[in-house]
Design a protein around this motif. Structure first.
Motif, PDB file in Angstrom:
ATOM      1  N   TYR A 193       0.817  -1.221   0.000  1.00  0.00           N
ATOM      2  CA  TYR A 193       0.000   0.000   0.000  1.00  0.00           C
ATOM      3  C   TYR A 193       0.849   1.267   0.000  1.00  0.00           C
ATOM      4  O   TYR A 193       0.619   2.190  -0.790  1.00  0.00           O
ATOM      5  N   ASP A 194       1.832   1.338   0.904  1.00  0.00           N
ATOM      6  CA  ASP A 194       2.644   2.556   1.025  1.00  0.00           C
ATOM      7  C   ASP A 194       3.400   2.868  -0.259  1.00  0.00           C
ATOM      8  O   ASP A 194       3.587   4.038  -0.618  1.00  0.00           O
ATOM      9  N   ALA A 195       3.853   1.841  -0.968  1.00  0.00           N
ATOM     10  CA  ALA A 195       4.570   2.063  -2.227  1.00  0.00           C
ATOM     11  C   ALA A 195       3.622   2.621  -3.292  1.00  0.00           C
ATOM     12  O   ALA A 195       3.996   3.510  -4.069  1.00  0.00           O
ATOM     13  N   PHE A 196       2.386   2.109  -3.338  1.00  0.00           N
ATOM     14  CA  PHE A 196       1.390   2.653  -4.266  1.00  0.00           C
ATOM     15  C   PHE A 196       1.140   4.135  -3.967  1.00  0.00           C
ATOM     16  O   PHE A 196       1.050   4.967  -4.882  1.00  0.00           O
ATOM     17  N   MET A 197       1.031   4.473  -2.685  1.00  0.00           N
ATOM     18  CA  MET A 197       0.782   5.872  -2.308  1.00  0.00           C
ATOM     19  C   MET A 197       1.939   6.775  -2.710  1.00  0.00           C
ATOM     20  O   MET A 197       1.731   7.879  -3.224  1.00  0.00           O
ATOM     21  N   GLN A 198       3.173   6.313  -2.489  1.00  0.00           N
ATOM     22  CA  GLN A 198       4.329   7.123  -2.846  1.00  0.00           C
ATOM     23  C   GLN A 198       4.406   7.336  -4.361  1.00  0.00           C
ATOM     24  O   GLN A 198       4.721   8.438  -4.830  1.00  0.00           O
ATOM     25  N   TYR A 215      -3.055   5.721  -7.062  1.00  0.00           N
ATOM     26  CA  TYR A 215      -3.972   5.990  -5.951  1.00  0.00           C
ATOM     27  C   TYR A 215      -5.088   4.944  -5.918  1.00  0.00           C
ATOM     28  O   TYR A 215      -5.481   4.476  -4.845  1.00  0.00           O
ATOM     29  N   ASN A 216      -5.606   4.593  -7.094  1.00  0.00           N
ATOM     30  CA  ASN A 216      -6.640   3.558  -7.143  1.00  0.00           C
ATOM     31  C   ASN A 216      -6.079   2.205  -6.719  1.00  0.00           C
ATOM     32  O   ASN A 216      -6.786   1.391  -6.113  1.00  0.00           O
ATOM     33  N   ASN A 220      -7.609  -0.016  -3.824  1.00  0.00           N
ATOM     34  CA  ASN A 220      -7.964  -1.426  -3.995  1.00  0.00           C
ATOM     35  C   ASN A 220      -7.472  -2.250  -2.810  1.00  0.00           C
ATOM     36  O   ASN A 220      -8.077  -3.264  -2.448  1.00  0.00           O
ATOM     37  N   LEU A 221      -6.375  -1.800  -2.216  1.00  0.00           N
ATOM     38  CA  LEU A 221      -5.816  -2.500  -1.057  1.00  0.00           C
ATOM     39  C   LEU A 221      -6.473  -2.049   0.242  1.00  0.00           C
ATOM     40  O   LEU A 221      -6.573  -2.816   1.191  1.00  0.00           O
TER      41      LEU A 221
END
Length: 341
Positions: A193-198, A215-216, A220-221
């Motif tokens: 999740y944190d990697a997707f946010m970054q 972001y999506n 999803n996570l």
């Protein structure tokens, strides 16, 4: 008749929100209580096991871990020191010791404990990762790279090592390589999740629509992530996509009705983009209900009133903004505009 029907619908919706909020709070409190009971039970079991086998270091290690999770740092410290006395060469024990010292804000002792772990196993991945995180926290980026590179050299599928290195690169100003590291992290761990946010944040800074994809991915996570909904809304807002921005903020408010920045941004959309000042007033009022000291919300509500020609209301809000934020330049300018009238 229509007016009463609308009010009835609003009242029903408000009642539903209130009931849902009460239910969430009840479930949250109940869940926390059950978690505390579970931990106390585990503590009792471990204590009995230690009484039966007082020279078993693993039992002290397990109880120290539990104490730390219960925010009892002093008890955790006592137990982990006992475990180390019984088995001084176990690097896992020093890693836990470092965690305890970190919660006690004893940074040097935290560092020393991790270095001690490496004395017994120079390639101990948990200790190397903790040292990388510690140096990132201290903004020692060179050392962060050294520790993450050492992990990657021994374990090239360790997603966390790539993530930490990516974060250091981002803070160090190399966003191109940071994107590469975060991308590698999500490739290795699609649930990161944190990697997707970054990645979303970095692409958003460039105005790249890839931000939406990441972001999506985060949503999803974790569909209830307020930060992801807000970040997505901010990106749409920056691109002038008002409908999607509004939708993102509204989705956020179904999760957290008291998220003041979502109310504020909905007001900003109506004030700046649609020029529906009465709706802007309502959104800014909602933000103020969430935070009565929200100076910016008072100013923008005042500005909305000013544009509606409601001078008295505008003046009252500008004055309140100035009471909350001394020498607030925009509020001063607003008062000056009203004085000229």
């Amino acid at each position: 008749m229509t007016y009463n029907l609308i009010n009835l619908r609003k009242a029903s919706k408000l009642l539903l929100i209130m009931l849902l909020t009460i239910s969430v709070l009840f479930i949250s409190c109940k869940g926390k209580k059950q978690d505390n009971i579970k931990k106390e039970t585990q503590l009792t079991v471990l204590t009995h096991e230690i009484e039966k086998d007082p020279k078993n270091p693993e039992l002290y290690y397990k109880r120290a871990t539990l104490f730390l999770n219960m925010n009892k740092a002093n008890d955790a410290l006592s137990d982990i020191n006992k475990a180390i006395q019984l088995d001084e060469k176990n690097p896992d024990y020093y890693v836990l010791l470092s965690d305890i010292y970190f919660t006690m804000v004893q940074i040097q002792k935290c560092n020393d404990a991790l270095k001690k772990a490496l004395e017994y196993n120079e390639n101990h991945v948990p200790a190397l990762l903790k040292l990388a995180e510690l140096n990132l926290y201290l903004k020692n980026y060179k050392q962060t790279y050294e520790f993450t590179d050492k992990v990657i050299a021994n374990d090239n599928i360790n997603a966390k090592a790539f993530f930490i290195k990516g974060y250091a690169l981002k803070e160090d100003g190399d966003t191109v390589k940071a994107v590469q590291m975060f991308t590698k992290a999500v490739d290795l761990n699609p649930d990161y999740y944190d990697a997707f946010m970054q990645l979303g944040l970095l692409y958003a800074i460039k105005g790249d629509n890839m931000a939406v994809q990441y972001y999506n991915g985060a949503l999803n996570l974790n569909a209830k992530s307020t930060e992801a909904h807000y970040a997505l809304g901010m990106f749409y807002q920056s691109k002038g996509d008002i409908n999607n921005a509004r939708k993102s903020y509204q989705n956020l408010l179904t999760i957290d009705p008291n998220y003041k920045w979502a109310h504020y941004n909905l007001g900003f959309l109506e004030l700046v983009f649609t020029e529906k000042y009465d709706q802007a007033v309502q959104h800014f009022s909602n933000a103020i209900k969430c935070d009565p000291n929200y100076a910016e919300a008072y100013y923008n509500r005042g500005y909305s009133y000013e544009l509606m020609g409601k001078v008295a209301e505008a003046r009252a809000d500008y004055k309140k903004a100035l009471d909350l934020k001394v020498n607030y330049e925009k509020a001063i300018e607003g008062m000056n505009r009203l004085d000229k009238r």
